[in-house]
Design an enzyme around this catalytic site. Structure first.
Site, PDB file in Angstrom:
ATOM      1  N   ASP A  40     -55.596  27.871 -47.230  1.00  0.00           N
ATOM      2  CA  ASP A  40     -56.149  28.785 -48.240  1.00  0.00           C
ATOM      3  C   ASP A  40     -55.268  28.901 -49.485  1.00  0.00           C
ATOM      4  O   ASP A  40     -55.259  29.925 -50.149  1.00  0.00           O
ATOM      5  CB  ASP A  40     -56.371  30.197 -47.646  1.00  0.00           C
ATOM      6  CG  ASP A  40     -57.189  30.138 -46.377  1.00  0.00           C
ATOM      7  OD1 ASP A  40     -58.199  29.423 -46.370  1.00  0.00           O
ATOM      8  OD2 ASP A  40     -56.815  30.793 -45.389  1.00  0.00           O
TER       9      ASP A  40
ATOM     10  N   LYS B 258     -56.558  24.679 -52.564  1.00  0.00           N
ATOM     11  CA  LYS B 258     -56.600  23.210 -52.710  1.00  0.00           C
ATOM     12  C   LYS B 258     -57.903  22.716 -53.324  1.00  0.00           C
ATOM     13  O   LYS B 258     -57.894  21.799 -54.136  1.00  0.00           O
ATOM     14  CB  LYS B 258     -56.415  22.536 -51.331  1.00  0.00           C
ATOM     15  CG  LYS B 258     -55.066  22.776 -50.713  1.00  0.00           C
ATOM     16  CD  LYS B 258     -54.952  22.132 -49.348  1.00  0.00           C
ATOM     17  CE  LYS B 258     -55.799  22.785 -48.279  1.00  0.00           C
ATOM     18  NZ  LYS B 258     -55.407  24.151 -47.899  1.00  0.00           N
TER      19      LYS B 258
ATOM     20  N   HIS C 186     -63.204  24.992 -48.716  1.00  0.00           N
ATOM     21  CA  HIS C 186     -62.631  24.817 -50.042  1.00  0.00           C
ATOM     22  C   HIS C 186     -63.580  25.395 -51.092  1.00  0.00           C
ATOM     23  O   HIS C 186     -64.695  24.919 -51.268  1.00  0.00           O
ATOM     24  CB  HIS C 186     -62.333  23.335 -50.293  1.00  0.00           C
ATOM     25  CG  HIS C 186     -61.216  22.830 -49.429  1.00  0.00           C
ATOM     26  ND1 HIS C 186     -60.905  21.512 -49.271  1.00  0.00           N
ATOM     27  CD2 HIS C 186     -60.307  23.516 -48.678  1.00  0.00           C
ATOM     28  CE1 HIS C 186     -59.865  21.405 -48.448  1.00  0.00           C
ATOM     29  NE2 HIS C 186     -59.488  22.600 -48.079  1.00  0.00           N
TER      30      HIS C 186
ATOM     31  N   THR D 220     -64.254  30.393 -44.707  1.00  0.00           N
ATOM     32  CA  THR D 220     -65.075  29.861 -43.624  1.00  0.00           C
ATOM     33  C   THR D 220     -65.586  30.977 -42.725  1.00  0.00           C
ATOM     34  O   THR D 220     -66.745  31.003 -42.339  1.00  0.00           O
ATOM     35  CB  THR D 220     -64.261  28.839 -42.801  1.00  0.00           C
ATOM     36  OG1 THR D 220     -63.909  27.760 -43.655  1.00  0.00           O
ATOM     37  CG2 THR D 220     -65.057  28.290 -41.625  1.00  0.00           C
TER      38      THR D 220
ATOM     39  N   ASP E 145     -51.338  35.304 -60.945  1.00  0.00           N
ATOM     40  CA  ASP E 145     -51.878  36.522 -61.573  1.00  0.00           C
ATOM     41  C   ASP E 145     -52.033  37.685 -60.593  1.00  0.00           C
ATOM     42  O   ASP E 145     -52.045  38.842 -61.003  1.00  0.00           O
ATOM     43  CB  ASP E 145     -53.232  36.209 -62.241  1.00  0.00           C
ATOM     44  CG  ASP E 145     -54.231  35.640 -61.261  1.00  0.00           C
ATOM     45  OD1 ASP E 145     -53.986  34.525 -60.759  1.00  0.00           O
ATOM     46  OD2 ASP E 145     -55.243  36.302 -60.973  1.00  0.00           O
TER      47      ASP E 145
HETATM   48  P1  IMP Z   1     -58.896  25.987 -35.641  1.00  0.00           P
HETATM   49  O1  IMP Z   1     -58.496  25.004 -36.679  1.00  0.00           O
HETATM   50  O2  IMP Z   1     -60.299  26.509 -35.824  1.00  0.00           O
HETATM   51  O3  IMP Z   1     -58.642  25.501 -34.251  1.00  0.00           O
HETATM   52  O4  IMP Z   1     -57.972  27.289 -35.814  1.00  0.00           O
HETATM   53  C1  IMP Z   1     -56.577  27.256 -35.562  1.00  0.00           C
HETATM   54  C2  IMP Z   1     -55.819  28.107 -36.566  1.00  0.00           C
HETATM   55  O5  IMP Z   1     -55.896  27.504 -37.857  1.00  0.00           O
HETATM   56  C3  IMP Z   1     -56.382  29.535 -36.734  1.00  0.00           C
HETATM   57  O6  IMP Z   1     -55.309  30.418 -36.995  1.00  0.00           O
HETATM   58  C4  IMP Z   1     -57.256  29.407 -37.958  1.00  0.00           C
HETATM   59  O7  IMP Z   1     -57.414  30.656 -38.617  1.00  0.00           O
HETATM   60  C5  IMP Z   1     -56.438  28.443 -38.784  1.00  0.00           C
HETATM   61  N1  IMP Z   1     -57.240  27.685 -39.743  1.00  0.00           N
HETATM   62  C6  IMP Z   1     -58.072  26.651 -39.505  1.00  0.00           C
HETATM   63  N2  IMP Z   1     -58.627  26.192 -40.634  1.00  0.00           N
HETATM   64  C7  IMP Z   1     -58.122  26.940 -41.626  1.00  0.00           C
HETATM   65  C8  IMP Z   1     -58.289  26.922 -43.046  1.00  0.00           C
HETATM   66  O8  IMP Z   1     -59.006  26.105 -43.630  1.00  0.00           O
HETATM   67  N3  IMP Z   1     -57.587  27.855 -43.734  1.00  0.00           N
HETATM   68  C9  IMP Z   1     -56.745  28.725 -43.129  1.00  0.00           C
HETATM   69  N4  IMP Z   1     -56.554  28.766 -41.812  1.00  0.00           N
HETATM   70  C10 IMP Z   1     -57.235  27.885 -41.066  1.00  0.00           C
END
Ligand code: IMP
Length: 428
Positions: free
Chosen positions: A14, A17, A42, A301, A334
């Site tokens: 987050d 990107k 994204h 998401t 900001d």
């Molecule tokens: P998973 O990828 O769904 O298995 O989640 C594993 C960990 O990665 C969790 O803490 C999710 O919140 C985190 N996570 C997965 N994808 C993202 C993302 O795109 N942004 C931030 N955290 C993510």
């Protein structure tokens, strides 16, 4: 001049990107995803219209760019087809520009069911996954019985593989997790329909990338999640199931280290995390709440609120080194505008070895350096001379602590809100 640029998150995802990929994609020949799946979100804001992409590379809004999904990405055909339909409804041509590796592991209904059942069973120590079946799909790949996209276009092969797989997973779902069994024929029929719809998009992505590289094309590799969620280098087990650091490009797209010319690390001016797991600089006070509110820190998401805290320069420096980051892009400066004080973690108290797992991370006590904040807004600024002096000092200090330059400063969600000190594609 750099021809192949990689964009990686350096924190827990987050970092912003999507916007930067979109910014740099205006003149590229291909944008490539190489790891993760539709756990990523994204967010792009173009002409005030917000688009959230999950698996389709963020270059899709640049008409010239081909969008390639490498073998390292786990693909949910259901989610992908929905994403394609949504974009095409907005008038964006997707199918003719999207290429998918036939070797991508497939996410089907049972992966989601297992992800959710596992999280429930973990109770208080739940990872806080996105519930999208990412971990179970990577698990299937590593165990070497998983389905790949290529299996969806061959009925006999699909049914032959799916039957023993569901036999195994239904046993687990019913007997271990107390959930309902899934019907083999329903899952197979669904998967075959997906196969029919995606088959025109299957192609040898690695071969395409080798050709593009040989022809001197410009290629942008788009990382998902962030370095501290890396399965090997992150806050294990509170991580995702792929390599979010540089190695993911090599294994997930089939390119060699020498094929990469520049690595751009994206970092927020502070830190955030969604889901569970260690977060040394997390703020549980009104400052953290203010960052969350001003930064609109909600997962793109899952919509979950993000935890917020100060920038951790120790972890950032480690991840910069681990991925060979050439330069940084700092986002959301900001959000810190008009704070009277801004802090950076510069050390972990009494610790010299970098933590390797959650138990070590949980014990860390951050040592902060305090900086005077700046008054006035940095939002939308496109010229360094307009930045408040104290904001410049904050940026200079980050560069000094981390050892690489801030090459891009993002000053707002819009495509044009940036100061580009050095264009990654112009770098040599
Ligand atoms: P998973 O990828 O769904 O298995 O989640 C594993 C960990 O990665 C969790 O803490 C999710 O919140 C985190 N996570 C997965 N994808 C993202 C993302 O795109 N942004 C931030 N955290 C993510």
């Amino acid at each position: 001049m750099a021809k192949s640029v990689v964009i990686l998150g350096t924190q827990w995802g987050d970092e912003g990107k999507g916007k930067i990929v979109d910014l740099l994609a205006h003149d590229v020949d291909a944008v490539v995803r190489f790891q993760g799946g539709h756990n990523a979100g994204h967010t792009l804001v173009i002409d005030g219209q917000k688009t959230v992409l999950h698996v389709i590379p963020s270059g899709v809004l640049t008409p010239k760019a081909r969008c390639l999904v490498g073998n390292g990405v786990v693909v949910s055909p259901k989610s992908l087809l929905k994403e394609i339909a949504g974009l095409e409804q907005q008038g964006v041509e997707v199918k003719s520009r999207l290429g998918l590796s036939p070797a991508c592991p497939v996410i089907l209904r049972y992966h989601e069911a297992l992800d959710l059942a596992r999280e429930k069973k973990r109770g208080k120590s739940a990872i806080g996954t996105t519930g999208r079946g990412i971990g179970p799909a990577y698990e299937d790949k590593v165990v070497r019985h998983g389905l790949r996209l290529a299996d969806l276009v061959d009925e006999a092969r699909l049914r032959g593989k799916l039957e023993p797989l569901l036999d195994y997973y239904n046993f687990m779902l019913v007997n271990y997790f107390g959930q309902e069994a899934l019907s083999v024929s329903e899952v197979a029929d669904e998967a075959l329909e997906y196969g029919r719809l995606i088959s025109p998009m299957l192609m040898d992505i690695t071969g395409q990338l080798h050709d593009l590289r040989d022809r001197g094309a410009k290629i942008l590799y788009e990382g998902a999640q962030g370095a501290l969620l890396d399965i090997d280098h992150g806050t294990y087990p509170y991580v995702t199931s792929s390599n979010t650091t540089i190695g993911g490009v090599m294994t997930g797209a089939g390119m060699a280290p020498g094929d990469i010319d520049y690595v751009l690390g994206i970092t927020k001016a502070y830190s955030t995390r969604v889901g569970g797991g260690p977060f040394p600089t997390e703020l549980h006070d009104e400052v953290g709440a203010l960052i969350a509110e001003r930064g609109n820190e909600f997962g793109s998401t899952t919509g979950r609120p993000r935890r917020c805290g100060w920038l951790d320069a120790v972890a950032l420096k480690r991840m910069v080194r681990t991925s060979g980051i050439t330069g940084l892009c700092l986002t959301k400066l900001d959000v810190l505008d008009s704070f009277s004080e801004v802090k950076i973690c510069v050390e972990y108290e009494g610790v010299s070895d970098f933590p390797i797992g959650a138990e070590d991370w949980d014990r860390l006590r951050p040592v902060y350096e305090s900086h005077q904040g700046w008054s006035g807004s940095t939002q939308g600024i496109t010229d360094r001379s307009q930045l408040p002096a104290k904001a410049c000092e904050y940026l200079d200090r980050i560069e000094a602590l981390v050892g690489v330059p801030i090459d891009i400063l993002s000053t707002g969600p819009e495509r044009g809100a940036n100061i580009i000190f050095r264009d990654p594609f112009g770098a040599s």
